[in-house]
Write a protein that holds these residues in place. Structure first.
Motif, short mmCIF file in Angstrom:
data_model
loop_
_atom_site.label_atom_id
_atom_site.label_comp_id
_atom_site.label_asym_id
_atom_site.label_seq_id
_atom_site.Cartn_x
_atom_site.Cartn_y
_atom_site.Cartn_z
N GLU A 162 50.33 51.93 48.39
CA GLU A 162 49.70 51.35 47.21
C GLU A 162 50.72 50.78 46.23
O GLU A 162 50.47 49.74 45.60
CB GLU A 162 48.87 52.44 46.52
CG GLU A 162 48.04 51.96 45.38
CD GLU A 162 47.14 53.06 44.81
OE1 GLU A 162 46.57 52.81 43.74
OE2 GLU A 162 47.01 54.13 45.41
N GLU A 163 51.87 51.42 46.09
CA GLU A 163 52.89 50.92 45.16
C GLU A 163 53.41 49.55 45.57
O GLU A 163 53.62 48.68 44.73
CB GLU A 163 54.04 51.92 45.03
CG GLU A 163 53.68 53.18 44.27
CD GLU A 163 53.12 52.91 42.88
OE1 GLU A 163 53.74 52.12 42.13
OE2 GLU A 163 52.06 53.47 42.54
N LYS B 290 50.84 46.99 44.63
CA LYS B 290 50.87 46.70 43.19
C LYS B 290 51.97 45.68 42.87
O LYS B 290 51.77 44.76 42.09
CB LYS B 290 51.08 47.98 42.39
CG LYS B 290 49.86 48.85 42.30
CD LYS B 290 50.16 50.10 41.49
CE LYS B 290 48.97 51.02 41.48
NZ LYS B 290 49.23 52.27 40.75
N LYS C 67 50.91 42.27 44.03
CA LYS C 67 49.91 41.65 43.14
C LYS C 67 50.62 40.95 41.98
O LYS C 67 50.24 39.84 41.60
CB LYS C 67 48.93 42.68 42.61
CG LYS C 67 47.85 42.06 41.75
CD LYS C 67 46.82 43.07 41.28
CE LYS C 67 45.75 42.39 40.46
NZ LYS C 67 45.78 42.77 39.07
N THR C 68 51.65 41.56 41.46
CA THR C 68 52.44 40.94 40.39
C THR C 68 53.05 39.63 40.87
O THR C 68 53.03 38.62 40.15
CB THR C 68 53.53 41.91 39.90
OG1 THR C 68 52.90 43.09 39.40
CG2 THR C 68 54.38 41.28 38.81
N GLN D 59 43.93 44.08 43.85
CA GLN D 59 44.65 45.04 44.68
C GLN D 59 43.72 46.23 44.89
O GLN D 59 43.09 46.71 43.95
CB GLN D 59 45.94 45.47 43.98
CG GLN D 59 46.78 46.45 44.75
CD GLN D 59 46.71 47.85 44.17
OE1 GLN D 59 46.58 48.04 42.98
NE2 GLN D 59 46.80 48.83 45.03
#
Length: 155
Positions: free
Chosen positions: A95-96, A99, A102-103, A134
């Motif tokens: 998940e990290e 993230k 997504k940025t 996300q």
């Protein structure tokens, strides 16, 4: 006996409430969902496949501190150049990483808006209204003629 049973039931309820109160993560996007979007009428043209190595470079994912091996799977389809329409489902190890990706995709979209303001101004509203979310270890980006239609397809 009734008191013990009452205490046990109360403990079970309390444990259930505590475990449900934890952070809920949205279910990861799937390739099937991406295909459903591709098969719908939210795009004005047929999109072309793009391999993940090219997508890695295009979206400048290394710039967010990610390594290429963290991108484990996905599908990317883009316009051949007539529009800014595209679909990218990127699947990461965790998940990290998603993230961070997504940025990078937010930055990508902002750059696309700037690049197309003079070149293809009719495409800017699509970019400004792009679907970008996300969920768990995945990121889904869809630039299309119908963002609400994309949301409806995802249910």
């Amino acid at each position: 006996m009734k008191k013990i049973l009452g205490v046990v039931i109360a403990l079970v309820c309390l444990i259930s409430l505590v475990s449900c109160g934890g952070k809920q993560t949205a279910a990861a996007y799937t390739k099937e969902q991406a295909q459903k979007i591709l098969d719908s009428d939210v795009f004005s043209e047929q999109l072309e496949d793009l391999d993940l190595d090219t997508a890695w470079s295009l979206y400048q994912l290394a710039g967010t501190g990610l390594s290429r091996d963290q991108l484990t799977d996905g599908v990317v389809h883009r316009s051949s150049g007539g529009t800014c329409e595209e679909l990218a489902l990127l699947i990461f190890q965790d998940e990290e990483a998603a993230k961070s990706a997504k940025t990078a995709l937010e930055t990508y979209l902002q750059n696309q808006i700037k690049d197309n303001e003079d070149y293809r101004p009719a495409e800017v509203p699509k970019l400004e209204d792009a679907f970008l979310q996300q969920a768990d270890n995945t990121v889904l980006m869809v630039v299309s003629t119908d963002t609400q239609g994309v949301k409806d397809l995802l249910g």
